[in-house]
Enzyme design. Structure first.
Site, PDB file in Angstrom:
ATOM      1  CE  LYS A   1      -8.729  -2.852  -0.335  1.00 31.72           C
ATOM      2  NZ  LYS A   1      -8.267  -2.740  -1.735  1.00 31.72           N
TER       3      LYS A   1
ATOM      4  CG  ASP B   1      -2.101  -4.788  -7.518  1.00 30.14           C
ATOM      5  OD1 ASP B   1      -2.944  -3.984  -7.103  1.00 30.14           O
ATOM      6  OD2 ASP B   1      -1.021  -5.008  -6.954  1.00 30.14           O
TER       7      ASP B   1
ATOM      8  CE  LYS C   1      -6.045   1.964  -6.885  1.00 34.35           C
ATOM      9  NZ  LYS C   1      -7.256   1.852  -6.044  1.00 34.35           N
TER      10      LYS C   1
ATOM     11  CE  LYS D   1       2.622  -3.522  -5.439  1.00 31.91           C
ATOM     12  NZ  LYS D   1       1.966  -3.558  -4.114  1.00 31.91           N
TER      13      LYS D   1
END
Length: 254
Positions: free
Chosen positions: A40, A127, A14, A9
């Site tokens: 990102k 996600d 991560k 998530k």
């Protein structure tokens, strides 16, 4: 060669975990390629002195047909090579499709032949597991999948979705679900909570990472803990995690 996709998530740590594991693998003598699969494009910044590298999608926009492998493949800490897939302008286009485009371009540029990795780490936003974000699994890029989670409900919910997707694709001979990394958030009775959840999700805890201020201290320097604080307890934890990942994953015979 080992090909490992690390899912989790958003905000679970991560990318921090992946980059520290990459650095630990490098210190163990492996050549590593870390590919950030998040719009990102910040997966590898702690391996490149805190600097963001140009993503594949941005390089395609800028260079077009003149794009060369050096425009998207960067040498980071030790023997770690870094790539960021990137994504479209927020609100425009499909981030998942961007990952597919990036993977295709890396193959076209023969990036894997340039860096010759022993281990490839795909750092993937978990996600959602749409077609693009599932590409490391369903496209045959990853051999094993590891999920980063905590004892928080939404993190475990995401882990369940990811594990389910891996199992569905696994029926077709794709990636194998290797287990979870517990990235502790100091939730009450956290490890037991995760173990109970795994009875439904499946898999085991590969390793439990403690919550440690060394992570933030290192990131403030634009580095991994393994590089910035190599003698710290947390650096040793990441090195132990890297060794455990070697135990639960397999080498690709191709």
């Amino acid at each position: 060669m080992r090909k490992i996709a690390i899912y989790g998530k958003g905000g679970i740590g991560k990318s921090t975990t992946t980059s520290n594991v990459a650095a630990a693998f490098s210190d163990l003598g492996y050549r590593v390629l870390q590919i950030g699969c998040d719009p990102k494009a910040d997966s590898t910044k702690n391996l490149t002195a805190g600097k963001r590298i140009t993503s594949v999608l941005d390089a395609i926009k800028e260079k077009g047909d003149d794009l060369a492998v050096d425009d998207v493949l960067y040498r980071g800490y030790g023997n770690v090579w870094c790539v960021e897939a990137g994504g479209p302008t927020p609100g425009i286009g499909c981030a998942g499709r961007g990952i597919i485009t990036a993977f295709e371009k890396l193959e076209e540029l023969e990036a894997y032949d340039v860096c010759k990795p022993d281990i490839i780490l795909y750092d993937v936003l978990g996600d959602v597991v749409c077609g693009g974000f599932a590409m490391p699994i369903r496209g045959g890029y990853a051999k094993d999948v590891v999920i980063v989670t905590s004892g928080e409900m939404m993190s475990l919910y995401a882990a369940s979705n990811i594990a389910s997707a891996v199992k569905n694709f696994g029926k077709r001979g794709y990636a194998h679900y290797a287990g979870v990394i517990l990235n502790s958030r100091n939730v009450p009775d956290e490890e037991n909570t995760v173990r109970k959840a795994l009875k439904e999700i499946g898999g085991d805890i590969i390793y439990t990472l403690p919550r440690d201020s060394a992570v933030q201290e290192a990131e403030n320097q634009g580095k991994t803990v393994v590089e910035a604080l190599p003698e710290s307890h947390m650096a040793e934890c990441y090195r132990n995690l890297a060794k455990q990942i070697l135990e639960v994953t397999t080498e690709d015979e191709e």
